[in-house]
Design an enzyme around this catalytic site. Sequence first.
Site, PDB file in Angstrom:
ATOM      1  CG  ASP A   1     -12.912  -2.299  -0.924  1.00 14.03           C
ATOM      2  OD1 ASP A   1     -12.340  -3.386  -1.097  1.00 14.03           O
ATOM      3  OD2 ASP A   1     -12.560  -1.237  -1.470  1.00 14.03           O
TER       4      ASP A   1
ATOM      5  CG  ASP B   1      -1.979  -1.064   1.182  1.00 13.99           C
ATOM      6  OD1 ASP B   1      -1.964  -1.869   0.230  1.00 13.99           O
ATOM      7  OD2 ASP B   1      -2.808  -1.111   2.107  1.00 13.99           O
TER       8      ASP B   1
END
EC number: 5.3.1.16
Length: 243
Positions: A128, A8
């Site tokens: 998500d 990330d």
Amino acid sequence: MRIYPAIDIKHGACVRLTQGLADQETEYFNDPLEPARLFKAAGSEWVHVVDLDGAFDGKPSNLAVVEGIAALGLKVEFGGGIRELADAEALLAAGVSRIVVGTRACKDHAFVEELVRRWPEQLAIGIDAREGKVAVRGWVEVTDMPAISFACKLAEAGVQRIIYTDISTDGMMVGPNFEGQEEMLSAVPIQIIASGGVSDLHDLVVYSEMARKFDNLDGVIVGKALYEKKFTVKEALDVAARA
């Protein structure tokens, strides 16, 4: 079953967020290429890269870093801020093997259909979810749309692969929401990459057993557990190979 080590990126560094919260950030590497080299050396074929700046701002902003990771010979699965066709084209031209689209896919079905038409094999839609409902814009906005209903709609549009992330477990090191993942695997026939909550090798063993039951479990994304040295990439790959 594949293992997708996660990188990330935020402000040029490799970080992990807790439950996707921008103010719950831990930096692990100043240079994201460093973990990418380690993952490749350990035998990983893929890496899952998330541009957190892009996810929050609405446009990918770490293209040079992505090019560097792809140049190492890794297959890059990339998500974060892909909301225009031009963004997808630029990333694929930069060496990305698979693009992950989330926010706009939830709000624009015609956009999904165009992505499927252009890049059916190089596309994954990111779903998500928090408490079963789809979250968008870097997880800061939770919609009323049930995640499974959205997945079924994507399957009807011809999407071949989704990444299903349980936000409540992501970065928490408490174990995945196996029940939620199994519900998703049962609901749609398309390939699913599970994400969120992997905390130790036993979690991967459970997923490997699940992969024997569901042939549409493509793989598992692993992030914080690797950075916290709960297990190595090689150990994860060994478990996956036995699946």
